[in-house]
Design a protein around this motif. Structure first.
Motif, mmCIF file in Angstrom:
data_model
loop_
_atom_site.group_PDB
_atom_site.id
_atom_site.type_symbol
_atom_site.label_atom_id
_atom_site.label_comp_id
_atom_site.label_asym_id
_atom_site.label_seq_id
_atom_site.Cartn_x
_atom_site.Cartn_y
_atom_site.Cartn_z
ATOM 1 N N ALA A 1 -49.152 -16.757 12.932
ATOM 2 C CA ALA A 1 -49.850 -17.932 12.281
ATOM 3 C C ALA A 1 -51.150 -18.454 13.204
ATOM 4 O O ALA A 1 -52.190 -18.640 12.774
ATOM 5 N N LEU A 2 -50.843 -18.360 14.446
ATOM 6 C CA LEU A 2 -51.778 -18.750 15.516
ATOM 7 C C LEU A 2 -52.918 -17.769 15.612
ATOM 8 O O LEU A 2 -54.239 -18.362 15.596
ATOM 9 N N PHE A 3 -52.834 -16.478 15.520
ATOM 10 C CA PHE A 3 -53.871 -15.558 15.373
ATOM 11 C C PHE A 3 -54.499 -15.649 13.972
ATOM 12 O O PHE A 3 -55.771 -15.402 13.936
ATOM 13 N N GLU A 4 -53.886 -16.169 13.054
ATOM 14 C CA GLU A 4 -54.471 -16.463 11.706
ATOM 15 C C GLU A 4 -55.457 -17.458 11.771
ATOM 16 O O GLU A 4 -56.642 -17.352 11.143
ATOM 17 N N CYS A 5 -55.282 -18.500 12.486
ATOM 18 C CA CYS A 5 -56.124 -19.637 12.890
ATOM 19 C C CYS A 5 -57.104 -19.677 13.784
ATOM 20 O O CYS A 5 -57.892 -20.653 14.164
ATOM 21 N N ASN A 6 -56.937 -18.799 14.827
ATOM 22 C CA ASN A 6 -57.630 -18.715 15.905
ATOM 23 C C ASN A 6 -57.907 -17.280 16.478
ATOM 24 O O ASN A 6 -57.263 -16.059 16.489
ATOM 25 N N SER A 7 -59.483 -16.964 16.303
ATOM 26 C CA SER A 7 -59.819 -15.631 16.519
ATOM 27 C C SER A 7 -59.505 -15.198 18.101
ATOM 28 O O SER A 7 -59.519 -13.952 18.270
ATOM 29 N N ARG A 8 -59.304 -16.006 18.946
ATOM 30 C CA ARG A 8 -58.913 -15.468 20.453
ATOM 31 C C ARG A 8 -57.905 -16.619 20.945
ATOM 32 O O ARG A 8 -58.192 -17.683 20.799
ATOM 33 N N LEU A 9 -56.844 -15.974 21.406
ATOM 34 C CA LEU A 9 -55.869 -16.913 22.195
ATOM 35 C C LEU A 9 -55.690 -16.393 23.729
ATOM 36 O O LEU A 9 -56.120 -15.273 23.926
ATOM 37 N N GLY B 1 -50.126 -23.803 20.736
ATOM 38 C CA GLY B 1 -48.742 -23.334 20.588
ATOM 39 C C GLY B 1 -48.166 -23.067 21.817
ATOM 40 O O GLY B 1 -48.469 -22.741 22.959
ATOM 41 N N TYR B 2 -46.684 -22.963 21.749
ATOM 42 C CA TYR B 2 -45.950 -22.681 22.922
ATOM 43 C C TYR B 2 -44.277 -22.511 22.646
ATOM 44 O O TYR B 2 -43.973 -22.712 21.492
ATOM 45 N N ILE C 1 -43.957 -19.908 27.485
ATOM 46 C CA ILE C 1 -45.172 -19.233 27.195
ATOM 47 C C ILE C 1 -46.184 -20.299 26.348
ATOM 48 O O ILE C 1 -45.611 -20.818 25.575
ATOM 49 N N PHE C 2 -47.192 -20.218 26.745
ATOM 50 C CA PHE C 2 -48.291 -21.012 26.048
ATOM 51 C C PHE C 2 -49.357 -20.144 25.615
ATOM 52 O O PHE C 2 -49.887 -19.229 26.137
ATOM 53 N N PHE C 3 -50.062 -20.955 24.464
ATOM 54 C CA PHE C 3 -51.088 -20.143 23.619
ATOM 55 C C PHE C 3 -52.244 -21.323 23.623
ATOM 56 O O PHE C 3 -52.029 -22.280 22.915
ATOM 57 N N PHE C 4 -53.418 -20.994 24.328
ATOM 58 C CA PHE C 4 -54.419 -21.798 24.324
ATOM 59 C C PHE C 4 -55.577 -21.106 23.464
ATOM 60 O O PHE C 4 -55.615 -20.030 23.321
ATOM 61 N N ASP C 5 -56.702 -22.136 23.213
ATOM 62 C CA ASP C 5 -57.710 -21.610 22.437
ATOM 63 C C ASP C 5 -58.564 -20.681 23.450
ATOM 64 O O ASP C 5 -58.987 -21.252 24.458
ATOM 65 N N GLY C 6 -58.634 -19.395 23.231
ATOM 66 C CA GLY C 6 -59.238 -18.666 24.153
ATOM 67 C C GLY C 6 -60.797 -18.776 24.152
ATOM 68 O O GLY C 6 -61.319 -18.155 25.383
ATOM 69 N N HIS C 7 -61.395 -19.523 23.220
ATOM 70 C CA HIS C 7 -62.711 -19.826 23.398
ATOM 71 C C HIS C 7 -63.009 -21.021 24.234
ATOM 72 O O HIS C 7 -64.080 -21.167 24.982
ATOM 73 N N ASP D 1 -57.941 -11.031 21.697
ATOM 74 C CA ASP D 1 -58.765 -11.350 20.421
ATOM 75 C C ASP D 1 -57.878 -10.913 19.142
ATOM 76 O O ASP D 1 -57.029 -9.978 19.304
ATOM 77 N N TYR D 2 -58.346 -11.663 18.242
ATOM 78 C CA TYR D 2 -57.495 -11.516 16.915
ATOM 79 C C TYR D 2 -57.473 -9.795 16.474
ATOM 80 O O TYR D 2 -56.516 -9.384 15.558
ATOM 81 N N HIS D 3 -58.618 -9.146 16.982
ATOM 82 C CA HIS D 3 -58.464 -7.727 16.387
ATOM 83 C C HIS D 3 -58.012 -6.718 17.378
ATOM 84 O O HIS D 3 -58.055 -5.556 17.364
ATOM 85 N N ASP D 4 -57.499 -7.164 18.480
ATOM 86 C CA ASP D 4 -56.962 -6.209 19.673
ATOM 87 C C ASP D 4 -55.558 -6.105 19.373
ATOM 88 O O ASP D 4 -54.804 -6.731 19.865
ATOM 89 N N ILE D 5 -55.423 -5.277 18.371
ATOM 90 C CA ILE D 5 -53.890 -5.041 17.870
ATOM 91 C C ILE D 5 -52.919 -4.446 19.099
ATOM 92 O O ILE D 5 -51.798 -4.834 19.033
ATOM 93 N N GLU D 6 -53.540 -3.448 19.826
ATOM 94 C CA GLU D 6 -52.710 -3.073 20.773
ATOM 95 C C GLU D 6 -52.072 -3.917 21.910
ATOM 96 O O GLU D 6 -51.133 -3.903 22.267
ATOM 97 N N LYS D 7 -52.967 -4.995 22.116
ATOM 98 C CA LYS D 7 -52.607 -5.895 23.159
ATOM 99 C C LYS D 7 -51.680 -6.987 22.304
ATOM 100 O O LYS D 7 -50.740 -7.292 22.880
#
Length: 379
Positions: A194-202, A246-247, A264-270, A317-323
């Motif tokens: 859900a976080l990657f759906e709403c944020n292009s970079r975390l 998120g966390y 574990i924390f998820f911040f807006d990567g931008h 990034d949202y498109h970095d599937i491997e990471k």
């Protein structure tokens, strides 16, 4: 089932006196070379974990007591006999003493959750007269016939306890932690999706929040929980968490580290890009503002490239599937229920933040070229 009786059962007053001296505090030397008194609850936590380890070993080995080796004359030529020292009997006595003291003789056990092995052991041995005598007093010499009855009774209780391990209800209870781990993993995966759906970079930050070697024996669950609640409260008021999206956290307990949390924390990567700095600042908040310098943090983002097989720290990034796949592998450890913590606390040992609500209408900005799905991560 019990065929062993005795007349000198301890009175309530004698039992309270005995319990008052048990684990009343032990003088040890701290890292500075100073004598300190180790609190009793620290010992009870260690005892409960030790008991569970012994019960699992006994359940795997399925040994019984040997009448011939166990029953020995009290003295040369004596008609009375005693039960000779025996590893299995000594383990039975020690385990019985700890469990009965914690869950039947006192209210110590109200703070803990015994394992399925321990609850079945109390059912099988709770009324065993000989273990009551051996655990809280010195067993008296007896006739050979009485000794044979004692050993037969102990083996009967052992067999009954072993049979419990075959029951489906026991198997289901032992599988509870595995089921909880799967549920935790699913919940955290859904949050991250859900976080990657709403944020292009975390920006992903992992910090372990524990206590110093000097302080960890003194930190009980209530204190650790209060500290965790304080730092979670800071998410809403401190500027360090302005861009937190998120966390999740998990509680663990280890004999050498005591209670500690994995966050574990998820911040807006931008908006946030200095992941190591963020981890350091969160650790400093835990040490100074939250725990009054009792805390000891560990910044997992520091040297993450060389420390972890799946390095999913920092910006993704949202498109970095491997990471992202590496991140979903990494959180398998974070969502695994700690067996010790599950026994030692009655409260929650894992939690995630709420999932962000789905965006309504078309997404603003450039359309995404890639889109991850739950199938990508094995859900």
């Amino acid at each position: 089932m019990d065929q062993y009786t005795y007349n000198d059962t301890p009175t309530d007053e004698e039992m309270l006196d005995w319990l008052g001296g048990l684990h009343g505090g032990e003088i040890v030397t701290n890292p500075l070379g100073q004598p300190i008194t180790m609190p009793s609850d620290y010992h009870w936590r260690r005892d409960l974990v030790w008991v569970d380890q012994q019960l699992k070993a006994m359940a795997n080995e399925r040994h019984i007591l040997d009448h011939q080796q166990l029953i020995q004359p009290e003295a040369f030529g004596a008609e009375t006999v005693v039960l000779a020292p025996d590893p299995l009997l000594e383990t039975l006595t020690a385990v019985f003493t700890v469990l009965v003291t914690m869950f039947e003789k006192t209210d110590i056990g109200q703070h803990y959750r015994p394992s399925p092995y321990a609850t079945r052991f109390l059912w099988a041995f709770g009324e065993c007269g000989y273990l009551h005598e051996a655990g809280f007093r010195q067993p008296a010499a007896m006739s050979r016939q009485a000794a044979e009855q004692v050993v037969t009774d102990l083996n009967g209780r052992l067999e009954a306890w072993y049979e419990c391990m075959e029951q489906q209800r026991f198997v289901d209870e032992c599988s509870r932690n595995r089921r909880n781990s799967r549920d935790n993993y699913k919940r955290l995966c859904e949050l991250m999706e859900a976080l990657f759906e709403c944020n292009s970079r975390l920006m992903v930050v992992r910090v372990d929040l524990g206590y110093s070697k000097f302080d960890s024996p003194y930190i009980d669950y209530e204190t650790a929980r209060y500290h965790r609640e304080q730092i979670c409260h800071a998410f809403n008021i401190h500027p360090l968490f302005n861009h937190l999206r998120g966390y999740a956290w998990k509680l663990e307990w280890q004999p050498d580290k005591g209670f500690h949390y994995h966050f574990i924390f998820f911040f807006d990567g931008h908006q946030c890009q200095e992941d190591i700095t963020h981890g350091r600042l969160i650790g400093e908040m835990w040490t100074k503002a939250i725990t009054g310098c009792q805390g000891h943090p560990w910044n997992c983002n520091l040297n993450a490239e060389t420390t972890y097989h799946y390095n999913a720290m920092g910006c993704i990034d949202y498109h970095d599937i491997e990471k992202q796949r590496g991140l979903f592998e990494l959180v398998k450890y974070l969502t695994k229920v700690d067996e010790y913590a599950a026994m030692l606390v009655n409260g929650r040992t894992f939690q995630t933040s709420r999932k962000p609500s789905s965006q309504e209408g078309p997404r603003r900005g450039r359309p995404r070229l890639y889109k991850s799905t739950p199938l990508d991560f094995g859900l």
